[in-house]
Design an enzyme around this catalytic site. Sequence first.
Site, PDB file in Angstrom:
ATOM      1  NE  ARG A 144      -4.277  -1.289  -0.089  1.00 43.23           N
ATOM      2  CZ  ARG A 144      -4.373  -2.249  -0.986  1.00 43.23           C
ATOM      3  NH1 ARG A 144      -3.348  -2.496  -1.784  1.00 43.23           N
ATOM      4  NH2 ARG A 144      -5.483  -2.971  -1.099  1.00 43.23           N
TER       5      ARG A 144
ATOM      6  CD  GLU B 200      -0.693  13.578  -7.976  1.00 47.58           C
ATOM      7  OE1 GLU B 200      -0.354  12.976  -6.936  1.00 47.58           O
ATOM      8  OE2 GLU B 200      -1.867  13.606  -8.383  1.00 47.58           O
TER       9      GLU B 200
ATOM     10  CG  HIS C 179      -2.572  -0.915  -8.131  1.00 47.99           C
ATOM     11  ND1 HIS C 179      -3.764  -0.503  -7.605  1.00 47.99           N
ATOM     12  CD2 HIS C 179      -2.182  -1.980  -7.376  1.00 47.99           C
ATOM     13  CE1 HIS C 179      -4.082  -1.256  -6.565  1.00 47.99           C
ATOM     14  NE2 HIS C 179      -3.130  -2.168  -6.417  1.00 47.99           N
TER      15      HIS C 179
END
Length: 386
Positions: A230, A258, A271
Amino acid sequence: MFKILTRNKIADCGLNELPADKFAISDSEASPDGIILRSYVLPEEELTPGLKAIGRAGAGTNNIPVDSCAEKGIVVFNTPGANANGVKEIVIAGLLLASRDIVGGINWVQGLAGESGVAKTVEKGKAEFVGPEISGKTLGVIGLGAIGVLVANACRALGMSVIGYDPYISVDAAWGLSRGVKKAPDLDSLLAESDYISLHVPVNKDTKGMFNKEMFAKCKKGIRIVNSARAELVDDDAILAAIDDGTVFCYVTDFPNEKMLGNKRVVPIPHLGASTPESEDNCATMASAQVREYLLHGNIKNSVNFANCELPYVGKKRICIIHRNLPNVISPVTTMLADRSSNIDNLLMKSKGDFSYALLDVDCLDLGNIGDEIAKLPNIISVRVI
């Protein structure tokens, strides 16, 4: 007939776990008994009356209002381990990308398009992208759940020395761990020894931002970190500072934002950890099977807001009760059953946090309106008689 609402495209092999004679599946059902979804962000207003279960085809449940579901007696399932192999493979790729500047080299070669003598140019310039082999290096695996165990074992097979740290490791995970994986006595010792680190812990109040300035100060100089767990585990500003001062040589993250873009020491993967057809099939199948088992038989396995509670069905009727985790909640139920001359053949009650779940198998077919009576008792959240 149970009504199931799908909130993403769910693989057919998963939906096939729901027999057509017992389940009606739709992507527009207004009053579902169950919801099966992947990444769809479920708003509070979709927790409609009558909703009993939500199956998340994946491990994370941050797209579901889990606490509100518990208060309403809605069981939320996830699918731990179903996508473990897919994530394991992206971690291995991440370790190689962190070690050898493959991405930088590819981008450089692509930039030579239109030039002559590319082969000679490549031979002259390749030294800029040289990196060490992972074999013989030390990998620290933080979190030894389904994915962490697979990563640890695979990296041992690739010749790495592997140290694992997980104070909450399950018995099943421990059984699956290679004997060659060493146990770190604490996190600090793992950080001091590791050349590479792979993260495999959930985000909670204890782990959010765990890789911060203080943590990086304990790491070996030039460490390479792969985060397929995560984004919130790592403090963005702290790791960028650690890259600038040389503490972190490379950061591979499956959760770019960003701040991570434009830094040549950051490898941002979009991801892709569980983005394989095999993982999607496995997650859909597991989520659907868990929702089916709960709706048909009341059994709970892999819930994030209620304890696992499973019993073979042995009685003529089964009473499923979600209630507050407080004393003397179930005893009035047993009195009601005794008043009906009904014996309890089997009983199981499990608690998790503020909530408990009870399964009572009884030998009487005619229980009258006992479900309505139980629902009126103090601290009862929901009742089903199956």
